[in-house]
Design an enzyme around this catalytic site. Structure first.
Site: not given
Length: 341
Positions: A69, A137, A219
């Site tokens: 990230y 991950h 979502g």
């Protein structure tokens, strides 16, 4: 507990336990930190730090990040936010989606040497001496899972990691990994809009005593009701790209009709659509701990309110009717090749 508490008031949330073979106790709701640095518009480090610190004040102690990230900047941000408060935090990060400093994606890497190097780098960026939960991950199809998890188990033996996790792993991979070292948690996408794990993955992890950590339980924001069209997404927001088909064209139109039905039920219960969607995830089992992501304090506070939202059998039936499992339009990713099957 209410979200009206001041920032200098420490609160607690109900606790849940991930895993039974190698259990880890966490707050019933976690915080996904990814969007503070990348993918959902421009990052704001100061706002991200304020959100994390407010989360700790509200009793949200389970924080989720990953080395990719940013890349790397999100771990540094989290490290700054928890400085001086490490003992309040259950800290999770991930390796495996390898990126260069300039952001170039280098592929999925599960080689043991990389596992060890990635963990050391994450510890340094986070400014901590151990990781509470360390996930692979994505599964590297070129490396036997036994080799990858074996290297992760070495990190546990060395005291650098307390518990192990996988993300987006298939039932067969989960079984093989768990045979090498107990897996505490599986992180994968799960929400009213994404329920395919109910077929084989959820039964498998429950059989093995592994907890579930749903990412994108809202979502990717659509279930909050805040998105009414593409114009609500900032320039540079990855949801505007073909990588997320559910936010494109006719699929978005179809999906917003479902969100409108969700909103009707939420209004009747006196909660927000996002709180209702999170309450649905929480109601699926005490072994489930969702990690909704946000980079703003006000949305964090709204999300925390979901923990006090109870759903009965009639509520759950109404949600199933309003958002049928197979009614969502579009795949969750435009390219599913990185998902272990």
């Amino acid at each position: 507990m209410t979200t009206a508490q001041t920032s200098n008031t420490r609160a607690t949330l109900p606790a849940r336990t991930l895993g039974s073979t190698d259990p880890l106790t966490v707050s019933a709701l976690g915080l996904g930190c990814m969007g503070m640095s990348e993918f959902y518009g421009t990052g704001d480090e100061a706002a991200g730090i304020a959100t994390i610190q407010r989360a700790l004040d509200l009793g949200v102690t389970f924080l989720d990040t990953a080395d990719m990230y940013g890349p790397f900047t999100n771990e540094r941000l989290v490290g700054k936010a928890i400085a001086g408060r490490r003992d309040e935090v259950v800290l999770a990060t991930k390796f495996g989606n390898e990126r260069a400093e300039d952001g170039t994606r280098l592929g999925i890497n599960g080689h043991p040497d990389y596992v060890r190097a990635a963990a050391d780098a994450s510890l340094q960026r986070l400014g901590v001496d151990h990781l509470d939960l360390y996930y692979q991950h994505r599964v590297d199809p070129t490396v036997p899972i036994e080799d990858t998890v074996g290297a992760m188990a070495e990190l546990v033996a060395a005291g650098k990691v307390r518990h192990l996790g996988l993300s987006e792993a298939s039932p067969a991979t989960i079984r093989r990994a768990h045979a090498v070292h107990p897996i505490t948690a599986l992180q994968t996408e799960y929400s009213l809009f994404t329920r395919d794990i109910e077929d084989a993955i959820l039964p498998t992890i429950r059989e093995l005593g592994i907890g579930l950590v749903p990412y994108s339980p809202l979502g990717r924001g659509i279930l909050t009701g805040a998105i009414t069209g593409e114009s609500d997404l900032a320039e540079g927001d990855s949801r505007r790209t073909a990588y997320f088909p559910r936010f494109q064209g006719d699929a978005l139109v179809t999906n917003l009709v479902l969100v409108a039905k969700l909103r009707e039920i939420a209004v009747a219960k006196g909660v927000t659509p996002g709180q209702l969607a999170l309450a649905w995830v929480l109601a699926q089992g005490q072994d489930i701990v969702p990690i909704p992501g946000t980079k703003r304090v006000r949305y964090l506070e709204e999300n925390v309110g979901a923990v006090a939202t109870t759903l009965d059998a009639d509520d759950l039936a109404a949600l199933d009717a309003a958002v049928p499992r197979d009614a969502v339009a579009g795949a969750r990713y435009g390219d599913m090749s990185h998902i272990d099957r």
